[in-house]
Every structure is written in structure tokens, then in C-alpha cells.
Design a protein around this motif. Structure first.
Motif, PDB file in Angstrom:
ATOM      1  N   UNK A  76       9.535  21.126  35.908  1.00 21.01           N
ATOM      2  CA  UNK A  76       8.673  22.173  35.358  1.00 21.01           C
ATOM      3  C   UNK A  76       9.341  23.543  35.475  1.00 21.01           C
ATOM      4  N   UNK A  77       9.942  23.739  36.670  1.00 21.24           N
ATOM      5  CA  UNK A  77      10.624  25.011  36.848  1.00 21.24           C
ATOM      6  C   UNK A  77      11.786  25.168  35.866  1.00 21.24           C
ATOM      7  N   UNK A  78      12.521  24.022  35.699  1.00 19.75           N
ATOM      8  CA  UNK A  78      13.621  24.068  34.721  1.00 19.75           C
ATOM      9  C   UNK A  78      13.088  24.309  33.320  1.00 19.75           C
ATOM     10  N   UNK A  79      11.943  23.642  32.998  1.00 25.61           N
ATOM     11  CA  UNK A  79      11.350  23.843  31.668  1.00 25.61           C
ATOM     12  C   UNK A  79      10.931  25.302  31.490  1.00 25.61           C
ATOM     13  N   UNK A  80      10.335  25.885  32.588  1.00 23.24           N
ATOM     14  CA  UNK A  80       9.941  27.288  32.509  1.00 23.24           C
ATOM     15  C   UNK A  80      11.147  28.185  32.258  1.00 23.24           C
TER      16      UNK A  80
ATOM     17  N   UNK B 255      12.054  30.435  29.193  1.00 20.84           N
ATOM     18  CA  UNK B 255      12.421  31.846  29.371  1.00 20.84           C
ATOM     19  C   UNK B 255      13.776  32.145  28.749  1.00 20.84           C
ATOM     20  N   UNK B 256      14.721  31.179  28.955  1.00 20.57           N
ATOM     21  CA  UNK B 256      16.032  31.351  28.343  1.00 20.57           C
ATOM     22  C   UNK B 256      15.936  31.330  26.828  1.00 20.57           C
TER      23      UNK B 256
END
Length: 589
Positions: free
Chosen positions: A138-142, A146-147
């Protein structure tokens, strides 16, 4: 503390895996690290079972030192014999144990239920690890979103920068175009100013006509033709003119004749000229104050004219018209003044024992004609009056004033009187007649049977006397002031004795004065020229002597003023007594 487990079968391997995981849990190793340990150990044990043989799994723990916050759990897999045949070192893996203290001995499950329990515990760790991985995902998806948003912003920024660069490039292009247009306009204005100054500097219409092609060819025109209505050569009167030129002369508007429209501002389009259909023509009327002077016909240096160049050419034609009109008016007034001047100059009388020779040269630059004059006439008592003078101002007004002074002097001379007395009366006459006009003059009177000459000057260059032996004297006795100034004056007479062979030279300042050097060097040059003459030449050819004086003295002159010279030579043949020369031997040239 170290425990060793023997691995021969798959069950042994499972028990060793469970024991390692329990030991890691007992030491407080985080679930994610326990899963990594279990995964790595399982992979290594699977490889050992594939190779076959007996293997050992060593579990060792090191308690934390006093300065350390955590201990370490070591797991090693090695062959039962201690070393491998290929020399590869044992497999080792270490994990940090956050919790201090010695853990209990690892429990090796010995039945299926305990093994299942251990497997369930491992699955729990795996679930925890998977949960952590999900959180990380999820953090990577966030961060990925964002990227992505950042990338979109960067793309938008690039688009804005690209649009700004294009706008800047267009602005630079517009600035360059404006600068080029301004430079072209400045070039045209500079050319127009320089050409106007060059055309208006001359008061000779033929010189202006010669300068026009030099100014325009080849930059602005390939060919230049000027058609002046009342100055055509008789040989060219029958030469045809383009129809556009005739129409320009008739309408007073510029005309463009070509097989394509010119689209030139203020210019009418016409069909191509029948005289030269392949050559575009721009016909501009030369308009003066009262009547048109002619037509200026131009052909372009290329296929056609730039509209701004055409506007400039039309303006140049207007200024050329003014210059031509001024030159023609000047030439007309100069011709009238010169004609009047020459008509008023007298024919020299013949006098026994005295030879006279005079020269008058009008100015060649500017309207400086009409001020210089000479005269020679007899008084009732037989004396001969010779006079030379200069009226300030030029043109018709000066010529008319000169004629009035000449007439007044002859009238005053009828009553007699010396040169000084005559100049005094002329001074009063001029002051009352023309208070704003002045004159200079010198009068010499030759009396019969008297070798003494009486002379007087009023603001005029002094006479120069050549003695019979060749020596030269400048008669620089104090002269009177200029005639006509607001001052009461009585001009004095001066006398000088003349012997046979002596020559008296009267002249105006146009002969001796130069702007850069003044008048004194010119008088010295005149004296030197008189001194260089052969006495026999003065006796036999006084007219030629006058010409030989003018040559060297005027070689450096711009002739911007009239020149008068009057030579009075006492004949040697008379031996001091009056002699006579043939009538008409001395005359005006």
C-alpha cells in the motif's frame, strides 16, 4: 549456547526448520525476519536433501554485550563430516535478537501434532509477514501514485516550459523582425537625408541631373531617366516617352507600368509600357511650386520594388524637384544679374599717352554676381576718371545699386571735383538712398599734360603701382571708410607721380582675398605678378598682360565672388607727353 540437529530425511529437515523458527521467536526476532530466516533455511535444506547424505544444522545464540542493545542468532548448515568435497564453506545466516536474555532450548517436535502446530505457527508468521508486505505494498502504491502525480506535474511543467520557449522564440523572432524593419527604415532615412543634402548643395540643375543616377543606381534602380519639359535637347524632342510618364505628367500622380500590379502606396497601376514591355517602370512627376518640371522614370534593380523603397523614391523625387526648381530660379536670376552687370560696364575710352585694359569675371559659385564694377570716362576739363568698386550684397539688387552709383558718379564728375570729393558725395548719396547697403571704391584721375595722378579710396583694397624700372609699390595711404556707413566723413585725396612706363593696377577683393589667408598675401602676390612682367610686354600687349595676371592669381580661387581688374599704363612712346593709341585697341572682354 549451541544446539545441533541432524538432517537425513525430509522430516528431519522440517523439524530443524521448526526449531529454528521457534528459537527466533523465543529471541524476539520480528516476524518478517523470522519468515526470511525460515525461507532461506528451507531453501538450503531442500538443496541438502537433493544432494543427499547427512547434514547438521547448528543453532547458536550470543547474548548481547553490555554496550550492545541486542544479541544474535546464528544458523549454520554443514555436512556431517564438517567439510564439503568441493571446499565450499558451510551455509550461515545470522539475525538480530532484540530481546535480551538466554532463550529456552529449541523444542524439536517429535510427533505429527506438534509438527502441525509448528507449521501453523510458521504460517502465522508468514501471515504477519504478508500483512506487513501488504502494508508495504500500500505504501509503495501510495508512493507510486505520488510519483505518478509528480510525473504528471513534471510533464505539465515541461509542457509549460515548451510553450514558454515557443512564445519566447516567437517574441525573439518578432523582435528581430522589428529590429530589421527599424534598421531598414533608418537606412532609408539616412539615404534620404544624405541624398537631399547632396542635391540641394548644388545650384546647377545639370549637376543635379548628373547626381541622381549616381545616387540611385544600382541599389534602388537599374536605370534612371529624367524628362524635363522645357530643357529637352533638340535632338531628343522626337524621342517617345512611356505612356505612364505622360500620364504622370498629366495627373501629377506617380504611375507604375508593368505586367503585374505593383501594389505600391500612392501609385497607380498601369499596363506595361509598349516601348519596353518586359521592364517595370515607376514614373514619378517632378512637381515645382508653380508648374511641373518633368518626370523621373525608374526601373527596379530586381523583379519589383519594396513598397517602403518606393515611398522613399517618391519622397526623393519630391526633394529633387525642389532642388531643380531652386537651381533653375537661381540660374535665371544669375543670368539676369550677369547680363545687367555686363550691360552696365563701360567700354574703355582711348586716351593719348594712356593705355587701359579691364577684365570682369562673374562669380561661378552662388548668386554672387552684381556687386563689382569699373568705369572710365572724361571730365569736362579733359581729365580721365578711372574707378573700380564693390557693392555689398549680390544679385539683381546689387547690380541695380551698382548702376545707380555709376550714374551718380558720372553726374557728380560733370561738376568737376577731385576723387576724394567725388567719393564723399557718393558716400552721402548711398547713405540716404540705401541705409542698409554699403560699397567700397577707389578713384584715380589722370590730368592732361600732368604726370601726377590723384587718387582716393573708401574702404577698398589699395592700388598697386609698378614703376618703370620694375619696382612695385602698394599705395596704402590711409583710405576713407566704406561708402554708406552712418558716419560723416571727408575722404582725402592722395597724389603720386607717374613716369612713362609706369602701370597702376586697380582691382576688387575677389582677385586677392581668400577666406583661409586673408587679403594681404593676395596683394603681395599681385605685386609679385606685376613685378615679373617684361616692360615691353606692358607697352605692346596690355590686354594680354591683364590675362596673365588673372591666371596665377585665380588658380587657387573658388570664384565665389566677382573679379574686376583695371590696368592703367603710361605709354613709353610718348616720352612723357601724351600719345595716342588706335581707337578700340583696349576693350572689355
Amino acid at each position: 549456547m549451541t544446539h545441533t540437529l541432524w538432517i537425513t530425511t525430509v522430516t528431519d529437515a522440517a523439524r530443524a526448520r521448526v526449531a529454528a523458527v521457534r528459537a527466533a521467536a523465543a529471541y524476539g526476532v520480528p516476524p518478517l525476519e523470522r519468515v526470511r530466516l525460515a525461507t532461506a533455511l528451507s531453501a538450503r535444506l531442500r538443496q541438502c536433501l537433493t544432494e543427499g547424505g547427512t547434514w547438521t544444522v547448528g543453532l547458536g545464540a550470543r547474548a548481547p554485550a553490555p554496550e550492545e542493545d541486542a544479541g544474535t542468532l546464528h544458523v549454520a548448515v554443514a555436512p556431517a563430516g564438517g567439510t564439503r568435497d568441493d571446499g565450499e564453506p558451510p551455509w550461515r545466516m545470522s539475525v538480530t535478537c532484540p530481546e535480551a536474555g538466554a532463550p529456552p532450548d529449541p523444542v524439536v517436535p517429535d510427533d505429527t501434532a506438534l509438527l502441525a502446530e509448528a507449521l501453523l505457527g510458521a504460517d502465522e508468521d508468514t501471515a504477519v509477514a504478508l500483512g506487513r508486505l501488504a502494508e508495504q505494498e500500500e505504501l509503495v502504491a501510495f508512493h507510486r501514485e505520488e510519483l505518478h502525480q509528480t510525473n504528471q506535474g513534471v510533464l505539465a511543467l515541461h509542457a509549460d516550459l515548451d510553450a514558454a520557449w515557443r512564445a519566447q522564440r516567437e517574441a525573439f523572432a518578432a523582435e528581430r523582425a522589428a529590429r530589421t524593419e527599424a534598421e531598414e527604415a533608418r537606412r532609408r532615412l539616412r539615404f534620404l537625408a544624405d541624398a537631399s543634402a547632396l542635391l540641394t548643395a548644388s545650384l546647377n540643375h545639370e549637376e543635379i541631373l548628373r547626381r541622381l543616377p549616381d545616387l540611385l543606381v544600382p541599389q534602388y534602380a537599374d536605370r534612371v531617366d529624367v524628362w524635363l519639359f522645357d530643357h529637352e535637347d533638340e535632338r531628343l524632342r522626337s524621342a517617345p516617352h512611356p505612356a505612364a510618364a505622360v500620364l504622370a505628367a498629366r495627373t501629377g500622380r506617380p504611375q507604375y507600368a508593368a505586367d503585374h500590379p505593383g501594389d505600391l502606396p500612392g501609385v497607380d497601376d498601369q499596363p506595361p509600357s509598349a516601348l519596353n514591355p518586359g521592364r517595370p517602370l515607376l514614373c514619378v512627376p517632378l512637381l515645382a511650386r508653380r508648374a511641373p518640371l518633368g518626370v523621373l522614370t525608374l526601373s527596379p534593380p530586381g523583379a519589383r520594388w519594396d513598397p517602403d523603397d518606393a515611398v522613399m523614391l517618391i519622397e526623393l523625387a519630391r526633394r529633387a524637384s525642389v532642388a531643380l526648381d531652386n537651381a533653375r530660379r537661381f540660374e535665371h536670376n544669375r543670368d539676369i544679374a550677369e547680363t545687367l552687370q555686363r550691360a552696365l560696364l563701360t567700354e574703355l575710352p582711348t586716351t593719348p599717352g594712356l593705355r587701359l585694359a579691364a577684365r570682369y569675371l562673374p562669380a561661378t559659385h552662388g548668386l554672387n554676381i552684381g556687386g563689382d564694377w569699373y568705369d572710365a570716362f572724361r571730365q569736362p576739363d579733359g581729365s580721365l576718371i578711372t574707378v573700380i568698386g564693390d557693392v555689398t550684397g549680390h544679385g539683381l539688387h546689387a547690380a541695380v545699386m551698382m548702376s545707380q552709383l555709376r550714374t551718380a558718379l558720372r553726374a557728380y564728375a560733370v561738376d568737376g571735383g577731385s576723387p576724394g570729393r567725388l567719393l564723399t558725395r557718393l558716400h552721402v548719396f548711398l547713405h540716404h538712398l540705401q541705409p542698409d547697403l554699403f560699397a567700397t571704391a577707389v578713384i584715380a584721375r589722370f590730368s592732361p599734360d600732368d604726370p601726377t595722378v590723384t587718387w582716393a579710396a573708401a574702404g577698398h583694397p589699395p592700388p598697386v603701382l609698378r614703376l618703370p624700372d620694375g619696382r612695385v609699390r602698394v599705395l596704402d595711404a590711409k583710405p576713407g571708410a566704406m561708402l554708406g556707413i552712418p558716419l560723416r566723413q571727408e575722404i582725402e585725396d592722395h597724389t603720386v607721380r607717374l613716369s612713362p612706363g609706369a602701370t597702376l593696377a586697380l582691382y576688387t577683393d575677389g582677385l586677392v582675398e581668400r577666406r583661409a589667408r586673408g587679403i594681404d598675401p593676395g596683394i603681395d602676390r599681385l605685386a609679385a605678378a606685376l613685378e615679373a612682367f617684361d616692360p615691353a610686354g606692358l607697352d605692346t600687349d596690355l590686354d594680354g598682360s591683364a590675362d596673365r595676371i588673372l591666371g596665377p592669381l585665380l588658380s587657387d580661387s573658388e570664384r565665389d565672388d566677382d573679379v574686376c581688374l583695371l590696368l592703367c599704363h603710361i605709354d613709353r612712346a610718348a616720352g612723357g607727353e601724351p600719345g595716342r593709341v588706335p581707337a578700340g585697341a583696349d576693350h572689355l572682354r
